[in-house]
Design a protein around this motif. Structure first.
Motif, PDB file in Angstrom:
ATOM      1  N   GLU A  20      -4.285  -1.173   1.680  1.00 48.45           N
ATOM      2  CA  GLU A  20      -4.022  -0.556   0.377  1.00 48.45           C
ATOM      3  C   GLU A  20      -5.133  -0.856  -0.620  1.00 48.45           C
ATOM      4  OE1 GLU A  20      -0.814  -1.222  -3.143  1.00 48.45           O
ATOM      5  OE2 GLU A  20       0.005  -0.985  -1.132  1.00 48.45           O
ATOM      6  N   VAL A  22      -5.817  -1.330  -4.282  1.00 50.67           N
ATOM      7  CA  VAL A  22      -4.930  -1.666  -5.396  1.00 50.67           C
ATOM      8  C   VAL A  22      -5.544  -1.258  -6.733  1.00 50.67           C
ATOM      9  CG1 VAL A  22      -3.713  -3.535  -6.596  1.00 50.67           C
ATOM     10  CG2 VAL A  22      -3.951  -3.588  -4.110  1.00 50.67           C
ATOM     11  N   TYR A  23      -4.789  -0.482  -7.504  1.00 49.61           N
ATOM     12  CA  TYR A  23      -5.202  -0.102  -8.859  1.00 49.61           C
ATOM     13  C   TYR A  23      -4.980  -1.309  -9.770  1.00 49.61           C
ATOM     14  CZ  TYR A  23      -5.274   2.396 -13.334  1.00 49.61           C
ATOM     15  OH  TYR A  23      -5.555   2.812 -14.610  1.00 49.61           O
ATOM     16  N   ASP A  25      -6.238  -4.407  -9.464  1.00 50.32           N
ATOM     17  CA  ASP A  25      -5.977  -5.660  -8.736  1.00 50.32           C
ATOM     18  C   ASP A  25      -6.578  -6.864  -9.447  1.00 50.32           C
ATOM     19  OD1 ASP A  25      -8.553  -4.816  -8.067  1.00 50.32           O
ATOM     20  OD2 ASP A  25      -8.502  -5.771  -6.098  1.00 50.32           O
ATOM     21  N   ARG A 126       6.109   2.775  -0.070  1.00 39.40           N
ATOM     22  CA  ARG A 126       5.943   1.766   0.973  1.00 39.40           C
ATOM     23  C   ARG A 126       7.263   1.024   1.103  1.00 39.40           C
ATOM     24  NH1 ARG A 126       2.715   3.561  -1.945  1.00 39.40           N
ATOM     25  NH2 ARG A 126       0.493   3.831  -1.567  1.00 39.40           N
ATOM     26  N   ARG A 170       8.454   0.621  -2.622  1.00 41.04           N
ATOM     27  CA  ARG A 170       7.481   0.256  -3.654  1.00 41.04           C
ATOM     28  C   ARG A 170       6.519   1.415  -3.900  1.00 41.04           C
ATOM     29  NH1 ARG A 170       2.298  -1.911  -3.604  1.00 41.04           N
ATOM     30  NH2 ARG A 170       2.336  -2.133  -1.330  1.00 41.04           N
ATOM     31  N   CYS A 172       3.146   2.853  -5.819  1.00 36.94           N
ATOM     32  CA  CYS A 172       1.879   2.451  -6.439  1.00 36.94           C
ATOM     33  C   CYS A 172       1.511   3.448  -7.533  1.00 36.94           C
ATOM     34  CB  CYS A 172       0.765   2.452  -5.401  1.00 36.94           C
ATOM     35  SG  CYS A 172       0.931   1.137  -4.211  1.00 36.94           S
ATOM     36  N   ASP A 175       0.863   7.049  -6.452  1.00 37.01           N
ATOM     37  CA  ASP A 175       1.914   7.824  -5.791  1.00 37.01           C
ATOM     38  C   ASP A 175       2.579   8.867  -6.696  1.00 37.01           C
ATOM     39  OD1 ASP A 175       1.710   6.497  -3.329  1.00 37.01           O
ATOM     40  OD2 ASP A 175       2.974   4.856  -4.044  1.00 37.01           O
ATOM     41  N   SER A 199       4.516  -7.108 -12.888  1.00 37.33           N
ATOM     42  CA  SER A 199       3.982  -6.250 -11.832  1.00 37.33           C
ATOM     43  C   SER A 199       4.842  -6.410 -10.588  1.00 37.33           C
ATOM     44  CB  SER A 199       2.537  -6.663 -11.511  1.00 37.33           C
ATOM     45  OG  SER A 199       2.098  -6.004 -10.343  1.00 37.33           O
ATOM     46  N   ASN A 201       3.500  -5.477  -7.634  1.00 37.16           N
ATOM     47  CA  ASN A 201       2.507  -5.475  -6.568  1.00 37.16           C
ATOM     48  C   ASN A 201       2.649  -6.733  -5.708  1.00 37.16           C
ATOM     49  OD1 ASN A 201      -0.389  -6.224  -5.563  1.00 37.16           O
ATOM     50  ND2 ASN A 201      -0.394  -4.029  -5.971  1.00 37.16           N
ATOM     51  N   GLY A 266       3.141   0.990 -11.628  1.00 34.26           N
ATOM     52  CA  GLY A 266       3.751   0.889 -10.303  1.00 34.26           C
ATOM     53  C   GLY A 266       5.214   0.520 -10.470  1.00 34.26           C
ATOM     54  N   TYR A 295       4.661   3.114   5.101  1.00 37.81           N
ATOM     55  CA  TYR A 295       4.482   4.202   4.134  1.00 37.81           C
ATOM     56  C   TYR A 295       5.190   5.446   4.670  1.00 37.81           C
ATOM     57  CZ  TYR A 295       2.346   7.601   1.027  1.00 37.81           C
ATOM     58  OH  TYR A 295       2.157   8.592   0.098  1.00 37.81           O
TER      59      TYR A 295
END
Length: 306
Positions: A20, A22-23, A25, A126, A170, A172, A175, A199, A201, A266, A295
């Motif tokens: 993944e 990650v936006y 992160d 996910r 979950r 993101c 999505d 978060s 995440n 998210g 996913y």
């Protein structure tokens, strides 16, 4: 990804393992893994911060972020409907980042399984799945944090779901952010449980294991035709300005009807079931055992009636 922590996802549709991207992160690691970040944690997880940030995603200027976001995360935007500026190419059709964020699929892009004994994926997300909620459940958060009573926030209502199946979907930032009903049925009751906006995440969950019961969430108790009673729990997250219910909950719903959507950030949907009524899909259970999320596209099979 740094710190030796990669988020591995099994992509069911492509039948492959993905890493993944990650936006934000760096921000997540700072907020949960850095001592200074942890001091600022209460501010970052506050509703005021998320609402202010969420509001900024409503501005006309925020629409400038859409095209780079599409490119960076390789989003197949041609599957979606255009935004307000319909005469523009789709990349520049959204009046704000939030309008892009809650984009809808074009007709026919996703279909829900037609079989009554198969539950349709209520979010494109996910998934982790468990056959039984128990005190030693430790994926993705430790032990008793996933007891139904803690998630639902009402001891009496939670009794129906102790020892029952559980799925965690979950979403993101990249999505589709609308969530749907997994079967035909009606809403028995719905209420909000106030909380923080941490978060959701896995990077954050690694440092902070009580997020699902500390975060702002909305609980709907549903009576469904083929899967018994369900607790449908929408969990807020950092920078989610709002959890919006787009369906009139006084009316009966059909499998696949849109229930609502999350504005920027998210987010997570948790589904709890009654003991012995259904079981999550075999591949989801096997992947969960290995600590890997699956996913799954909206409407694909996520569970089987028992």
């Amino acid at each position: 990804m740094s710190q030796g922590f990669e988020i591995q996802i099994f992509n069911r549709r492509e039948n492959r393992m993905d890493i993944e991207k990650v936006y934000g992160d760096g921000m997540v690691k700072f907020a949960y893994g850095n001592p200074i970040g942890r001091l600022l944690g209460p501010l970052i997880a506050s509703k005021m911060f998320s609402q202010m940030y969420g509001k900024s995603q409503d501005s006309i200027k925020s629409a400038q972020k859409v095209a780079p976001f599409l490119k960076n995360f390789n989003i197949q935007i041609d599957q979606y409907q255009k935004g307000s500026f319909t005469e523009n190419p789709i990349e520049t059709s959204y009046k704000s980042f939030n309008e892009f964020f809650i984009r809808e699929f074009q007709e026919g892009q996703r279909t829900f399984t037609k079989n009554d004994d198969e539950m349709g994926a209520f979010a494109e997300a996910r998934y982790f799945g468990h056959e039984c909620m128990s005190d030693d459940l430790n994926i993705p958060v430790k032990g008793s944090m996933l007891r139904a009573v803690d998630l639902i926030g009402d001891d009496e209502l939670a009794k129906d779901f102790i020892g029952g199946p559980l799925m965690i979907a979950r979403l993101c930032p990249v999505d589709y952010h609308r969530y749907h009903y997994p079967d035909d049925g009606k809403t028995l009751q719905a209420f909000s449980v106030p909380g923080d906006l941490h978060s959701v995440n896995p990077l954050a969950l690694k440092f902070r294991q009580d997020i699902f019961i500390k975060n702002d969430r909305r609980v709907s108790i549903l009576e469904t035709e083929h899967f018994g009673k369900l607790a449908y729990i929408e969990v807020g997250a950092t920078c989610v300005g709002k959890i919006v219910q787009s369906f009139d909950e006084s009316k009966p719903f059909k499998k696949g009807d849109e229930k609502g959507y999350f504005l920027f950030g998210g987010s997570t949907v948790v589904l709890c079931g009654e003991k012995g009524k259904w079981s999550p899909s075999e591949d989801m259970l096997a992947n969960t055992l290995a600590g890997i999320e699956t996913y799954i596209q909206l409407g694909d099979v996520v569970a089987q009636a028992s």
